[in-house]
Design an enzyme around this catalytic site. Structure first.
Site, PDB file in Angstrom:
ATOM      1  N   PRO A 412      33.248  46.960  43.975  1.00  0.00           N
ATOM      2  CA  PRO A 412      32.815  45.563  43.895  1.00  0.00           C
ATOM      3  C   PRO A 412      33.804  44.651  44.611  1.00  0.00           C
ATOM      4  O   PRO A 412      34.997  44.728  44.368  1.00  0.00           O
ATOM      5  CB  PRO A 412      32.798  45.278  42.386  1.00  0.00           C
ATOM      6  CG  PRO A 412      33.578  46.381  41.753  1.00  0.00           C
ATOM      7  CD  PRO A 412      33.473  47.552  42.662  1.00  0.00           C
ATOM      8  N   TYR A 570      39.903  38.500  33.739  1.00  0.00           N
ATOM      9  CA  TYR A 570      38.767  37.590  33.541  1.00  0.00           C
ATOM     10  C   TYR A 570      38.436  37.516  32.043  1.00  0.00           C
ATOM     11  O   TYR A 570      39.160  38.083  31.213  1.00  0.00           O
ATOM     12  CB  TYR A 570      37.576  38.018  34.403  1.00  0.00           C
ATOM     13  CG  TYR A 570      37.917  37.947  35.881  1.00  0.00           C
ATOM     14  CD1 TYR A 570      38.288  36.724  36.455  1.00  0.00           C
ATOM     15  CD2 TYR A 570      37.927  39.073  36.690  1.00  0.00           C
ATOM     16  CE1 TYR A 570      38.637  36.639  37.798  1.00  0.00           C
ATOM     17  CE2 TYR A 570      38.277  38.996  38.036  1.00  0.00           C
ATOM     18  CZ  TYR A 570      38.634  37.775  38.585  1.00  0.00           C
ATOM     19  OH  TYR A 570      38.993  37.690  39.902  1.00  0.00           O
ATOM     20  N   ARG A 712      38.630  47.856  50.342  1.00  0.00           N
ATOM     21  CA  ARG A 712      38.982  47.336  51.669  1.00  0.00           C
ATOM     22  C   ARG A 712      38.568  48.256  52.821  1.00  0.00           C
ATOM     23  O   ARG A 712      38.108  47.749  53.857  1.00  0.00           O
ATOM     24  CB  ARG A 712      40.478  47.015  51.697  1.00  0.00           C
ATOM     25  CG  ARG A 712      40.806  45.791  50.859  1.00  0.00           C
ATOM     26  CD  ARG A 712      42.265  45.695  50.526  1.00  0.00           C
ATOM     27  NE  ARG A 712      42.722  46.832  49.743  1.00  0.00           N
ATOM     28  CZ  ARG A 712      43.996  47.089  49.473  1.00  0.00           C
ATOM     29  NH1 ARG A 712      44.927  46.303  49.962  1.00  0.00           N
ATOM     30  NH2 ARG A 712      44.332  48.125  48.734  1.00  0.00           N
TER      31      ARG A 712
HETATM   32  C1  LIG Z   1      37.977  40.785  48.940  1.00  0.00           C
HETATM   33  C2  LIG Z   1      38.010  41.478  47.644  1.00  0.00           C
HETATM   34  C3  LIG Z   1      37.200  41.055  46.597  1.00  0.00           C
HETATM   35  C4  LIG Z   1      37.203  41.712  45.369  1.00  0.00           C
HETATM   36  N1  LIG Z   1      36.326  41.325  44.390  1.00  0.00           N
HETATM   37  C5  LIG Z   1      36.190  42.069  43.284  1.00  0.00           C
HETATM   38  C6  LIG Z   1      35.141  41.805  42.357  1.00  0.00           C
HETATM   39  O1  LIG Z   1      34.334  40.928  42.548  1.00  0.00           O
HETATM   40  N2  LIG Z   1      35.064  42.590  41.256  1.00  0.00           N
HETATM   41  C7  LIG Z   1      35.945  43.595  41.021  1.00  0.00           C
HETATM   42  O2  LIG Z   1      35.836  44.282  40.004  1.00  0.00           O
HETATM   43  N3  LIG Z   1      36.902  43.890  41.901  1.00  0.00           N
HETATM   44  C8  LIG Z   1      37.047  43.171  43.027  1.00  0.00           C
HETATM   45  N4  LIG Z   1      37.975  43.518  43.953  1.00  0.00           N
HETATM   46  C9  LIG Z   1      38.822  44.697  43.731  1.00  0.00           C
HETATM   47  C10 LIG Z   1      38.214  45.923  44.431  1.00  0.00           C
HETATM   48  O3  LIG Z   1      37.005  46.308  43.815  1.00  0.00           O
HETATM   49  C11 LIG Z   1      39.163  47.112  44.396  1.00  0.00           C
HETATM   50  O4  LIG Z   1      39.388  47.472  43.064  1.00  0.00           O
HETATM   51  C12 LIG Z   1      40.487  46.796  45.070  1.00  0.00           C
HETATM   52  O5  LIG Z   1      40.297  46.168  46.313  1.00  0.00           O
HETATM   53  C13 LIG Z   1      41.304  48.068  45.285  1.00  0.00           C
HETATM   54  O6  LIG Z   1      40.615  48.982  46.070  1.00  0.00           O
HETATM   55  P1  LIG Z   1      40.955  49.183  47.663  1.00  0.00           P
HETATM   56  O7  LIG Z   1      42.405  49.524  47.755  1.00  0.00           O
HETATM   57  O8  LIG Z   1      40.057  50.323  48.072  1.00  0.00           O
HETATM   58  O9  LIG Z   1      40.625  47.905  48.354  1.00  0.00           O
HETATM   59  C14 LIG Z   1      38.036  42.823  45.181  1.00  0.00           C
HETATM   60  C15 LIG Z   1      38.849  43.245  46.219  1.00  0.00           C
HETATM   61  C16 LIG Z   1      38.829  42.619  47.443  1.00  0.00           C
HETATM   62  C17 LIG Z   1      39.694  43.139  48.571  1.00  0.00           C
END
Ligand SMILES: Cc1cc2nc3c(=O)[nH]c(=O)nc-3n(C[C@H](O)[C@H](O)[C@H](O)COP(=O)(O)O)c2cc1C
Ligand SMILES: Cc1cc2nc3c(=O)[nH]c(=O)nc-3n(C[C@H](O)[C@H](O)[C@H](O)COP(=O)(O)OP(=O)(O)OC[C@H]3O[C@@H](n4cnc5c(N)ncnc54)[C@H](O)[C@@H]3O)c2cc1C
Length: 784
Positions: A412, A570, A712
């Site tokens: 997400p 949250y 990401r």
């Molecule tokens: C731009 C952005 C927006 C995010 N928005 C949410 C969100 O709406 N809900 C949520 O549970 N996590 C959110 N996250 C966290 C991601 O779901 C994920 O847990 C986090 O980016 C780590 O994973 P990654 O290293 O693969 O990016 C967001 C992350 C990014 C980069």
């Protein structure tokens, strides 16, 4: 220059040798409290890479060391009557005593003064020294004397271990995981010279007590180990040498230098024996200190260079050792695993070894891992091939009646691009393209259940008909054009609401147009953030009804799955964490109380959400902050949600309080998914700095998660999964017909690309010393 070295262990002696070579005129004395030939411990182990280093820095000692060494290539893992052997590891062992004798001889040959049987306490002994090297080992007297300055942190680990030996010959680094009537025992064993092997025995504190080891003498505990591991020892004896049971201390020091004194080796930083690096770390410290003196003639400059230049490498090794020791401490979690999967977990525990890398070295073993995984999938009711199985990431998975074609998930991610909560064209293209890119499951961003539940004005929502219709358009597109399932993540911002868009100042309060926010307790996120209202019962009832209404709308829009966002500080998370929940009512205090509201909301949503569709919950499995949620709490939280019917726990971490101190790194949140999955026995999804398909397979095959989410990486590559499918030859991946020509091409090219890369890797890999010995017609000592 006059140098005094306290401690004639590997660190002190090797530094004396290197410094004497650099500055032959200098006066160097090593003070050692023991006699020259008196030492504890049995063998020491070095990797080929460490030996390469020794060859470079002091050829004569290197040549004597390698003459004395036993070599092996294999790691053998014994578990529940099975043995798995994995080659290509390139290690060697030598007796600690022999190593010290070689280093002592070499130091004397160069003109270093060695003074034995001097237990240094009085510093006036070397009052005129320009440099004092504190290499007095793990219980360093001088580190403790200046503890105020060095600021040592000694983390005494819970497991008990003892260092013993045996006459048993071994032709591999051998791990034996042994069930006993008292609990699990582990042997870490390797041969270091003809007819001599090191045996480190390890067990958890409860098993240690149950086995009565606390009251046993050295000889009695050796006899017990002989009994437990007798089936393997085949009549060979277990030998002791001050082999008392102890707890491993992980040592770190904030500072390494005090005036002209410098910490070296174990005195400065220890590394757990399970990665066989204590002596390596000590001798490489000596190399680093020598290098600093080579570059900086003055003592002050050199010591400062050593401290700044060496720290990162030491921390990296300590981190790998930490990850490894934690795996051994929690071995009970994996005790019911299939032996093949268990062995895969042992091999990949410290992150350096992965699925792809093992596939090159031990293709048969990885084929067995794939078959084991496929068998588990068959037991879930899927008719997948076991003879010719897909890689774990391309195995299907079922949650209630929802089936995902593969284990890759688009995490997400808030796009902060909605108007009045309505997802628009950006969202259609964003979600649509990621779904067409092949991921098995796509999550929406946190979609808010009311205007006040939004984090920012750009967040999507699901509280009115317009939003419902806009989401339905995206859901319909995904279902019509991809094989992906679509999960709706519902949330409420709580105290992080009314803030700016991510790129205008993440979590920063809105300067105008802010609305009143509420949270579990009235604690602002930043000191200058809006102070939230403590949620009243009326607020809680209203919010619960809003979640239910949004879930109902989500069902009407056609989502396949629903997630309740209880992470990242949250609203729901603010109830769960003691750092943000200071309530005095039945919703604050104990974990049971703090869980009450999130569970009420979950239950109400579960009642509305169709029984055949799954629900998950996202949690922060640690707050990374003192007094906050820990991995153990996360297990309790997961258990509670599982009892209420959750199908999957989506394991994230942190973002609860500003003061948190996360330890980032590759796959850094995966250990929490592992803990939740294997202790609470609930399906999990892991996430966090997972960037490669190889990592996805490693995590799944080791049983550390059931689904793997990438955030990401998907922002820049919607076709991450399609590309991985081509790499692993997973032909069944869904592809929109419009894109078939592209898919066919990448599948064709990938076969060749992979072959080329693998050949290159094999060619580039230097032969291990064991292989070279074998090629020269010599037997590695271990086999004699
Ligand atoms: C731009 C952005 C927006 C995010 N928005 C949410 C969100 O709406 N809900 C949520 O549970 N996590 C959110 N996250 C966290 C991601 O779901 C994920 O847990 C986090 O980016 C780590 O994973 P990654 O290293 O693969 O990016 C967001 C992350 C990014 C980069
Ligand atoms: C019981 C035990 C067994 C071990 N066995 C193994 C093994 O088999 N394989 C392996 O890889 N690692 C082993 N280790 C770990 C390994 O010994 C260390 O990581 C490594 O030796 C660190 O080197 P060092 O020079 O920093 O410290 P050490 O090797 O501990 O050397 C420190 C030296 O300082 C001396 N000393 C201490 N205080 C004073 C003083 N006040 N005055 C004078 N001299 C002093 C000590 O006698 C010792 O010789 C073992 C550790 C322990 C505790």
């Amino acid at each position: 220059m006059k140098t005094a070295i306290i401690g004639g262990g590997p660190a002190g002696l090797y530094f004396a040798i290197l410094l004497k070579k650099l500055r032959p005129e200098s006066d160097i004395t090593v003070y050692e409290r023991n006699r020259a030939d008196e030492t504890f411990g049995f063998g020491v182990v070095f990797s080929d890479a460490t030996l390469d280093n020794f060859e470079k820095y002091d050829l004569p000692s290197y040549q004597r060391i390698v003459r004395e060494f036993a070599y092996w290539d294999d790691i053998a893992i014994h578990f529940r009557g099975t043995e798995h052997r994995i080659g290509g590891n390139g290690f060697c062992g030598c007796s600690r005593r022999t190593l010290l004798l070689i280093l002592q001889d070499r130091a004397e040959e160069l003109g270093v003064t060695l003074r034995y049987e001097v237990d240094v306490d009085d510093e006036s002994l070397f009052a005129d020294a320009d440099l004092v090297v504190v290499a007095d080992g793990i219980n360093s007297r001088f580190r403790e004397r200046y503890a105020d300055h060095f600021q040592p942190e000694v983390d005494l680990r819970p497991n008990k271990f003892t260092w013993m030996g045996s006459t048993k010959p071994l032709d591999a680094f051998t791990f034996i995981f042994q069930e006993t009537e008292w609990g699990p025992f582990i042997a870490h064993a390797y041969q270091y010279e003809a007819n001599r092997s090191t045996w480190v025995f390890e067990t958890d504190p409860e098993t240690f007590e149950r086995a009565g080891l606390r009251d046993k003498s050295e000889a009695e505990s050796a006899a017990l180990m002989e009994k437990i591991f007798g089936w393997f020892l085949g009549g060979h004896r277990i030998l002791t040498n001050r082999s008392i049971w102890r707890n491993f201390p992980m040592i770190r020091n904030k500072r390494w230098v005090l005036g002209n004194k410098v910490l070296l080796g174990d005195a400065k930083a220890s590394a757990h024996f399970s990665i066989g690096s204590g002596t390596k770390l000590a001798m490489e410290d000596a190399i680093a200190l020598y290098e600093a003196f080579r570059r900086e003639p003055g003592v002050e400059g050199a010591l400062s260079l050593y401290e700044t230049g060496r720290r990162e490498e030491v921390e990296k090794i300590q981190h790998a050792a930490d990850v490894s020791l934690v795996w051994f401490e929690h071995v009970a979690r994996f005790w019911d695993f299939d032996p093949v999967q268990f062995a895969f977990g042992v091999m990949t525990r410290a992150k350096a070894i992965t699925y792809d890398n093992l596939r090159l070295r031990a293709p048969d073993f990885v084929a067995a891992v794939d078959r084991t995984f496929a068998n588990q999938v068959r037991r879930q009711g899927f008719d997948v091939s076991v003879e010719n199985p897909s890689a774990p990431m391309f195995q299907p998975f079922r949650l209630r009646e929802m089936i995902v074609d593969n284990r890759v998930v688009v995490s997400p991610m808030d796009m902060y691009s909605a108007k009045d909560g309505v997802p628009g064209d950006f969202h259609l293209v964003h979600y649509g393209s990621r779904a067409m890119g092949g991921a098995g499951l796509v999550f929406t961003e946190m979609t808010c259940v009311s205007p006040e539940a939004r984090i920012t004005l750009g967040c999507t929502g699901l509280w009115n008909d317009e939003q419902e219709a806009a989401w339905k358009r995206i859901v319909d597109f995904i279902h019509a054009n991809s094989g992906a399932k679509f999960c709706l993540q519902l949330g409420h911002s709580g105290r992080k609401g009314a803030t700016k868009l991510m790129w205008e100042g993440i979590d920063r309060p809105l300067e105008e147009g802010a609305w009143e926010i509420c949270s579990a307790s009235p604690i602002p996120y930043f000191p200058d953030s809006q102070v939230p209202r403590e949620a009243t019962r009326a607020d809680m009832d209203l919010i619960k009804a809003q979640f239910v209404d949004a879930a109902r709308r989500g069902e009407r829009a056609g989502f396949d799955m629903l997630e309740l966002h209880c992470a990242h500080g949250y609203l729901m998370a603010s109830f769960l964490s003691p750092l943000t929940n200071r309530r005095m009512d039945e919703y604050g205090g104990s974990l049971e109380n703090r869980l009450r509201f999130p569970l009420e909301v979950f239950d109400a949503m579960r009642e509305t959400w169709p029984a055949h569709k799954p629900m998950s919950v996202r949690i922060s499995a640690t707050d990374w902050a003192e007094g906050g949620i820990t991995g153990d709490d996360a297990v309790e939280i997961a258990r509670a949600f599982a009892e209420h019917g959750v199908d999957l726990v989506d394991v994230s971490t942190g973002q609860t309080v500003r003061e948190s101190r996360p330890i980032y790194g590759r796959m850094f949140q995966t250990p929490f998914s592992d803990q939740v999955r294997n202790e609470a026995q609930v399906a999990t999804m892991c996430v966090g700095n997972i960037t490669a398909a190889d990592q996805v397979n490693t995590i799944l095959a080791a049983g550390r998660a059931d689904l793997v989410a990438l955030g990401r990486p998907h922002l820049v590559d919607p076709f991450f999964t399609m590309k991985a499918a081509a790499w692993y030859g997973a032909k069944d991946i869904h592809c929109p017909p419009q894109y078939l020509a592209g898919r066919d091409q990448i599948f064709r090219n990938s076969v060749r690309d992979r072959q080329d890369l693998e050949e290159l890797k094999v060619k580039a890999k230097p032969k291990t010393r064991a292989e070279l010995k074998m090629e020269a017609g010599e037997k590695p000592l271990a086999a004699e």
